[in-house]
Design a protein around this motif. Structure first.
Motif, PDB file in Angstrom:
ATOM      1  N   TYR A   1       0.833  -1.206   0.000  1.00 37.05           N
ATOM      2  CA  TYR A   1       0.000   0.000   0.000  1.00 37.05           C
ATOM      3  C   TYR A   1       0.869   1.259   0.000  1.00 37.05           C
ATOM      4  O   TYR A   1       0.638   2.190  -0.762  1.00 37.05           O
ATOM      5  N   LYS A   2       1.870   1.270   0.890  1.00 36.62           N
ATOM      6  CA  LYS A   2       2.763   2.441   0.971  1.00 36.62           C
ATOM      7  C   LYS A   2       3.531   2.633  -0.333  1.00 36.62           C
ATOM      8  O   LYS A   2       3.722   3.762  -0.790  1.00 36.62           O
ATOM      9  N   LEU A   3       3.969   1.536  -0.939  1.00 35.35           N
ATOM     10  CA  LEU A   3       4.692   1.625  -2.208  1.00 35.35           C
ATOM     11  C   LEU A   3       3.776   2.169  -3.302  1.00 35.35           C
ATOM     12  O   LEU A   3       4.194   3.006  -4.110  1.00 35.35           O
ATOM     13  N   ASN A   4       2.524   1.735  -3.300  1.00 32.88           N
ATOM     14  CA  ASN A   4       1.567   2.241  -4.279  1.00 32.88           C
ATOM     15  C   ASN A   4       1.353   3.747  -4.104  1.00 32.88           C
ATOM     16  O   ASN A   4       1.344   4.498  -5.088  1.00 32.88           O
ATOM     17  N   GLN A   5       1.181   4.178  -2.866  1.00 35.71           N
ATOM     18  CA  GLN A   5       0.984   5.603  -2.604  1.00 35.71           C
ATOM     19  C   GLN A   5       2.215   6.407  -3.026  1.00 35.71           C
ATOM     20  O   GLN A   5       2.096   7.507  -3.576  1.00 35.71           O
ATOM     21  N   ALA A   6       3.390   5.865  -2.773  1.00 31.65           N
ATOM     22  CA  ALA A   6       4.625   6.547  -3.156  1.00 31.65           C
ATOM     23  C   ALA A   6       4.753   6.627  -4.677  1.00 31.65           C
ATOM     24  O   ALA A   6       5.174   7.657  -5.222  1.00 31.65           O
ATOM     25  N   MET A   7       4.373   5.558  -5.365  1.00 37.06           N
ATOM     26  CA  MET A   7       4.444   5.559  -6.833  1.00 37.06           C
ATOM     27  C   MET A   7       3.508   6.617  -7.416  1.00 37.06           C
ATOM     28  O   MET A   7       3.858   7.291  -8.391  1.00 37.06           O
ATOM     29  N   VAL A   8       2.335   6.757  -6.822  1.00 39.73           N
ATOM     30  CA  VAL A   8       1.402   7.786  -7.292  1.00 39.73           C
ATOM     31  C   VAL A   8       2.040   9.164  -7.147  1.00 39.73           C
ATOM     32  O   VAL A   8       1.950   9.993  -8.063  1.00 39.73           O
ATOM     33  N   LYS A   9       2.692   9.411  -6.016  1.00 35.22           N
ATOM     34  CA  LYS A   9       3.357  10.709  -5.814  1.00 35.22           C
ATOM     35  C   LYS A   9       4.474  10.921  -6.824  1.00 35.22           C
ATOM     36  O   LYS A   9       4.656  12.027  -7.340  1.00 35.22           O
ATOM     37  N   VAL A  10       5.241   9.877  -7.114  1.00 34.23           N
ATOM     38  CA  VAL A  10       6.352  10.005  -8.065  1.00 34.23           C
ATOM     39  C   VAL A  10       5.820  10.254  -9.473  1.00 34.23           C
ATOM     40  O   VAL A  10       6.370  11.058 -10.224  1.00 34.23           O
ATOM     41  N   LEU A  11       4.738   9.577  -9.828  1.00 28.56           N
ATOM     42  CA  LEU A  11       4.189   9.755 -11.173  1.00 28.56           C
ATOM     43  C   LEU A  11       3.587  11.147 -11.376  1.00 28.56           C
ATOM     44  O   LEU A  11       3.407  11.580 -12.511  1.00 28.56           O
ATOM     45  N   GLU A  12       3.280  11.824 -10.282  1.00 31.67           N
ATOM     46  CA  GLU A  12       2.774  13.199 -10.387  1.00 31.67           C
ATOM     47  C   GLU A  12       3.893  14.206 -10.628  1.00 31.67           C
ATOM     48  O   GLU A  12       3.637  15.359 -10.957  1.00 31.67           O
TER      49      GLU A  12
ATOM     50  N   PRO B   1       8.446  14.422 -15.668  1.00 31.70           N
ATOM     51  CA  PRO B   1       9.176  13.224 -16.122  1.00 31.70           C
ATOM     52  C   PRO B   1      10.670  13.235 -15.813  1.00 31.70           C
ATOM     53  O   PRO B   1      11.247  12.189 -15.517  1.00 31.70           O
ATOM     54  N   ASN B   2      11.319  14.383 -15.848  1.00 27.25           N
ATOM     55  CA  ASN B   2      12.766  14.421 -15.592  1.00 27.25           C
ATOM     56  C   ASN B   2      13.104  14.240 -14.111  1.00 27.25           C
ATOM     57  O   ASN B   2      14.255  14.051 -13.755  1.00 27.25           O
ATOM     58  N   GLU B   3      12.113  14.285 -13.204  1.00 27.32           N
ATOM     59  CA  GLU B   3      12.348  14.099 -11.770  1.00 27.32           C
ATOM     60  C   GLU B   3      11.877  12.735 -11.262  1.00 27.32           C
ATOM     61  O   GLU B   3      11.967  12.458 -10.071  1.00 27.32           O
TER      62      GLU B   3
END
Length: 116
Positions: A48-59, A62-64
């Motif tokens: 769950y935490k990894l999913n939430q973190a991935m959502v934040k990263v995808l927001e 692209p270069n970050e």
């Protein structure tokens, strides 16, 4: 001496196994089940935490989007609950090892007195 050594070693592998060797079926089954539950909750919470973190990263732009951003997002999601679960598991393991040794030692000495 057999159980006093074997039971704690088995408890290192999985809390509750040493109690099962010492013929404490109820306590052993409860510790094994609780260990499984803690592990299952830990894996679920991590996913769950990894999913939430991935959502934040995808927001992010692209270069970050990189591993460092994912790591920061994971820490921002909070690792406290995972740390608490790890502490619960560690306490269970220590108790299981201590109890398995204590009971195994008592059972070994009882067997020696009946053999003599």
């Amino acid at each position: 001496m057999k159980r006093a050594v074997a039971a704690p070693l088995l408890s290192v592998l999985l809390p509750g196994l040493g109690q099962l060797v010492n013929r404490q079926a109820g306590k052993g089954a409860a510790l094994v089940a609780l260990s499984g539950l803690v592990a299952l909750v830990g894996v679920g919470l991590t996913m769950y935490k990894l999913n939430q973190a991935m959502v934040k990263v995808l927001e992010l732009p692209p270069n970050e989007q990189n591993l460092e951003a994912l790591s920061q997002a994971m820490w921002q999601e909070g690792a406290g609950s995972l740390l608490a679960l790890a502490c619960v598991f560690l306490v269970m393991m220590i108790f299981s090892i201590w109890d398995a040794h204590k009971v195994g030692k008592r059972l070994d000495s009882a067997e020696q007195t009946t053999e003599s």
